[in-house]
Design a protein around this motif. Sequence first.
Motif, mmCIF file in Angstrom:
data_model
loop_
_atom_site.group_PDB
_atom_site.id
_atom_site.type_symbol
_atom_site.label_atom_id
_atom_site.label_comp_id
_atom_site.label_asym_id
_atom_site.label_seq_id
_atom_site.Cartn_x
_atom_site.Cartn_y
_atom_site.Cartn_z
ATOM 1 N N TYR A 61 0.828 -1.207 0.000
ATOM 2 C CA TYR A 61 0.000 0.000 0.000
ATOM 3 C C TYR A 61 0.865 1.261 0.000
ATOM 4 O O TYR A 61 0.603 2.212 -0.743
ATOM 5 C CB TYR A 61 -0.926 -0.007 1.213
ATOM 6 N N GLY A 62 1.904 1.268 0.816
ATOM 7 C CA GLY A 62 2.794 2.428 0.875
ATOM 8 C C GLY A 62 3.485 2.678 -0.451
ATOM 9 O O GLY A 62 3.578 3.815 -0.909
ATOM 10 N N ALA A 63 3.970 1.593 -1.072
ATOM 11 C CA ALA A 63 4.624 1.730 -2.376
ATOM 12 C C ALA A 63 3.643 2.296 -3.394
ATOM 13 O O ALA A 63 3.961 3.230 -4.137
ATOM 14 C CB ALA A 63 5.164 0.371 -2.837
ATOM 15 N N LEU A 64 2.451 1.756 -3.407
ATOM 16 C CA LEU A 64 1.439 2.195 -4.363
ATOM 17 C C LEU A 64 1.008 3.640 -4.096
ATOM 18 O O LEU A 64 0.933 4.454 -5.008
ATOM 19 C CB LEU A 64 0.235 1.252 -4.258
ATOM 20 N N ALA A 65 0.764 3.958 -2.852
ATOM 21 C CA ALA A 65 0.283 5.293 -2.482
ATOM 22 C C ALA A 65 1.300 6.387 -2.803
ATOM 23 O O ALA A 65 0.923 7.491 -3.203
ATOM 24 C CB ALA A 65 -0.076 5.331 -0.993
ATOM 25 N N MET A 66 2.577 6.067 -2.648
ATOM 26 C CA MET A 66 3.614 7.070 -2.863
ATOM 27 C C MET A 66 4.280 6.964 -4.231
ATOM 28 O O MET A 66 5.085 7.809 -4.597
ATOM 29 C CB MET A 66 4.672 6.960 -1.752
ATOM 30 N N GLY A 67 3.984 5.897 -4.972
ATOM 31 C CA GLY A 67 4.579 5.728 -6.288
ATOM 32 C C GLY A 67 6.053 5.378 -6.255
ATOM 33 O O GLY A 67 6.781 5.606 -7.214
ATOM 34 N N LEU A 68 6.479 4.800 -5.135
ATOM 35 C CA LEU A 68 7.877 4.416 -4.932
ATOM 36 C C LEU A 68 7.914 3.059 -4.249
ATOM 37 O O LEU A 68 7.087 2.791 -3.375
ATOM 38 C CB LEU A 68 8.591 5.399 -3.994
ATOM 39 N N GLY A 69 8.900 2.240 -4.597
ATOM 40 C CA GLY A 69 9.088 1.010 -3.846
ATOM 41 C C GLY A 69 9.349 1.336 -2.389
ATOM 42 O O GLY A 69 9.832 2.420 -2.046
ATOM 43 N N SER A 70 9.022 0.398 -1.503
ATOM 44 C CA SER A 70 9.167 0.697 -0.080
ATOM 45 C C SER A 70 10.624 0.829 0.357
ATOM 46 O O SER A 70 10.905 1.419 1.389
ATOM 47 C CB SER A 70 8.411 -0.327 0.776
ATOM 48 N N ARG A 71 11.574 0.323 -0.438
ATOM 49 C CA ARG A 71 12.993 0.580 -0.141
ATOM 50 C C ARG A 71 13.272 2.088 -0.274
ATOM 51 O O ARG A 71 13.966 2.678 0.557
ATOM 52 C CB ARG A 71 13.907 -0.216 -1.066
ATOM 53 N N ALA A 72 12.732 2.706 -1.310
ATOM 54 C CA ALA A 72 12.898 4.150 -1.489
ATOM 55 C C ALA A 72 12.179 4.917 -0.378
ATOM 56 O O ALA A 72 12.676 5.949 0.091
ATOM 57 C CB ALA A 72 12.380 4.583 -2.859
ATOM 58 N N LEU A 73 11.032 4.405 0.061
ATOM 59 C CA LEU A 73 10.320 5.049 1.179
ATOM 60 C C LEU A 73 11.134 4.952 2.464
ATOM 61 O O LEU A 73 11.157 5.892 3.261
ATOM 62 C CB LEU A 73 8.949 4.414 1.385
ATOM 63 N N PHE A 74 11.806 3.813 2.656
ATOM 64 C CA PHE A 74 12.669 3.632 3.821
ATOM 65 C C PHE A 74 13.778 4.680 3.824
ATOM 66 O O PHE A 74 14.047 5.333 4.837
ATOM 67 C CB PHE A 74 13.247 2.216 3.816
ATOM 68 N N LYS A 75 14.400 4.857 2.664
ATOM 69 C CA LYS A 75 15.472 5.849 2.553
ATOM 70 C C LYS A 75 14.924 7.254 2.824
ATOM 71 O O LYS A 75 15.549 8.049 3.524
ATOM 72 C CB LYS A 75 16.114 5.779 1.167
ATOM 73 N N ARG A 76 13.758 7.509 2.289
ATOM 74 C CA ARG A 76 13.158 8.833 2.504
ATOM 75 C C ARG A 76 12.796 9.034 3.978
ATOM 76 O O ARG A 76 12.924 10.136 4.514
ATOM 77 C CB ARG A 76 11.923 8.989 1.624
ATOM 78 N N ALA A 77 12.358 7.959 4.644
ATOM 79 C CA ALA A 77 12.038 8.047 6.077
ATOM 80 C C ALA A 77 13.280 8.369 6.896
ATOM 81 O O ALA A 77 13.198 9.089 7.901
ATOM 82 C CB ALA A 77 11.401 6.750 6.554
#
Length: 143
Positions: A61-77
């Motif tokens: 859901y996070g990947a889809l909602a943000m348009g980024l794989g969750s690895r990229a979301l982790f880095k952004r976090a």
Amino acid sequence: MPDLSLDVARKILDAALAKVIEMKLKPMAITVLDARGCVKASIAQDGTSLMRGEVAHGKAYGALAMGLGSRALFKRAEEQPFFIDAVNTMARGALIPVPGGVLIQDQSGGLLGAIGISGDTSDNDEIACVAGIEAAGLKASTG
């Protein structure tokens, strides 16, 4: 927007599960979402802990909602924790920003959905996601 058929979602899930078994990983929960965020296929192996299904869903859901794989979301976090926290607040806590959520794209880059896996290390979860997507002849986007 291209559709992710149930047959393709099952192929992705089955291939990801086969990778989990091949690698002898811990019991996994796997969720495949279409581009609208609706569950197309989901499974939890025997022995998964209670929240694994929710975590797998949250990664996809996070990947889809943000348009980024969750690895990229982790880095952004790591770089912008207040931003990811604010987005997760807006998402009512449904976003899990750690590796193991991968966007599913057709060969031309069109978004079809996302897969999330939880149960082993985040890196292993992501490996199984990518294996499932590629086995279906599609493109995986982790970043």
